[in-house]
Write a protein that holds these residues in place. Sequence first.
Motif: not given
Length: 613
Positions: A440-444, A453-456, A428-438
């Motif tokens: 809090k955990k990803i920003m931290d 980040h956001g490439i998919m 789920s974390m990998v999918a969130s990064v590829l989606k481009g989620s912002r």
Amino acid sequence: MLDQARKVLQQVYGYPEFRAGQVSIITNLLEGRDTLGIMPTGGGKSICYQVPALLMDGVTLVISPLISLMKDQVDALGALGVPATYINSTLEAREVEQRMQGAMQGKYKLLYIAPERLESERFRARMAALKLPLVAIDEAHCVSQWGHDFRPSYVGIAPFIRSLPERPIVAAFTATATEEVTADIARLLELDGAGIFVNGFSRDNLELTILRGENKRDYIGKYVAGHTHQPGIIYAATRKDVEELYELLRKKGFAAGKYHAGLTDDERSYMQEAFLYDDIRVMIATNAFGMGIDKSNVRYVIHYNMPKNMEAYYQEAGRAGRDGEPSECILLFSAQDIMTQKFLIEQNQLTPERKANEYKKLQTMIDYCYSPRCLRNFILHYFGEVEVKDTCGNCSSCKDDRDSVDITVEAQKIFSCIRRMNERFGISMVASVLKGSRAKKIMDYRFDRLPTHGIMSQLPEKEIAELINVLISEGFLQLSEGQYPVVRLLQPAAEVLQGRLPVYQKVRRQPVRTAAAVDNTLFEQLRLLRREMAAREKVPPYIIFADSTLREMSEQCPTTEDAMRRIKGVGEVKFRNYGQPFLELLRTYAGESDAGAGADAGVDADELAFGFE
């Protein structure tokens, strides 16, 4: 001895020849050797110990895990004219004593008990005084803590056998066991130089289907509506799901039942009997239902949720089509099923070692649900059986005739992202990064600064996660074990990143399903007659004749006693007890006169010549 075994099979059971795998097991037992038989559900395990039991002097002890299983087996044997009985907690002390006396006097050829009965010193003493040529252990995987139904009482079987004045032959049977569990069974039951026979896990009559992304409730409603004339089982992971599906189908007017551990004993018994007698056509149940349910004509098994492991899935799916007729096994999968099964694992009080094993088995089940490869071969490979061909042609993967789509670029993006995240995070974390989620955990973690980040971003996060699961199933990625697994790269992923290995995927289309063809008129008339006779005899319909036997009758329409006895499943005793009404119906259907119809259908008891009445 094998010729005598065939004679028993033909005269008692009404079958001309043993099924594949049965001969080697029966021969091994008749030659006096311990035996471990691993056969798929519906493969005919019971005949493997019942036939030798009828040829041996004394009483065969059968250790069986469920009361319903004992009753079904004893009822079926009674219909064949074989003297058998059971002793379990449903009986009063007086009845137990009567049956024990009967066993001591040689009135029975088979005695069924639960493993807990061996804890009684009085029972063990009675068994020591009895001639026991054979001890048969059903559901033998229950002895292994690595099996999917570990039952501590099974551990007491080996000491009991060791305590007997003369060691009997020991036969153990199970439908599903990996190589690890097989070795555990042989060791814990102290099988002496046992012959181990793995008789094929492939069930060619079962059509295996995995459906992802379906509206499960809508699908169930439509499917049951299209199969109202066919018996089926729907398995759900929780009592809540069972109750909701039960109410849904009842409101739609379907003859549905429910079964889970939250019901009273009387409620469960009523539902089970109604299903066996065809008063209920579809049973919605948790995994508490099914073991020992010897209903041969179940035409479909639907899993509303993904089961916890492959052993449980294949045992439950295998309850369809035990008569060899074409049947469907459908698994409705969603990502939420993974969370449900993880929650159930965490709720169990397991040792860390067993819990890790449960997570490992769960991951195999997840891989199965995402695999684009032949589903039958996936199962065979899991149980250590060599696949005989690349495709089975009868599963949702093999029937997916779409052209493969090149997803090498998408795979490279995913692999690159996992590597840049140092292979330390879950799907789920990998999918969130590829989606481009912002989030809090990803920003931290400053993952928003990664080139991936956001490439998919053009794809839904759920679809990215499913694609990662497909790549895991295909061996490009792997998950670590435990409740919170992390995604790691495997060697093939490196080859993809280097441009040396392409990746393909098929985008699944919605399967078109039509209602099964209506059974022919004669077959339905035979089923109706069977149901009327079953109601009078107070036995389930399949005890009289299986669906496959009635279908053969409807196809061949025998009008003489000899022709009738050549139908598979019509033994001497069954013909004597039930055959004449069916023969009369067949003659009428064929336009023959009842006048001059053959002689009395009875058979002299001494024609059986097996030393029992």
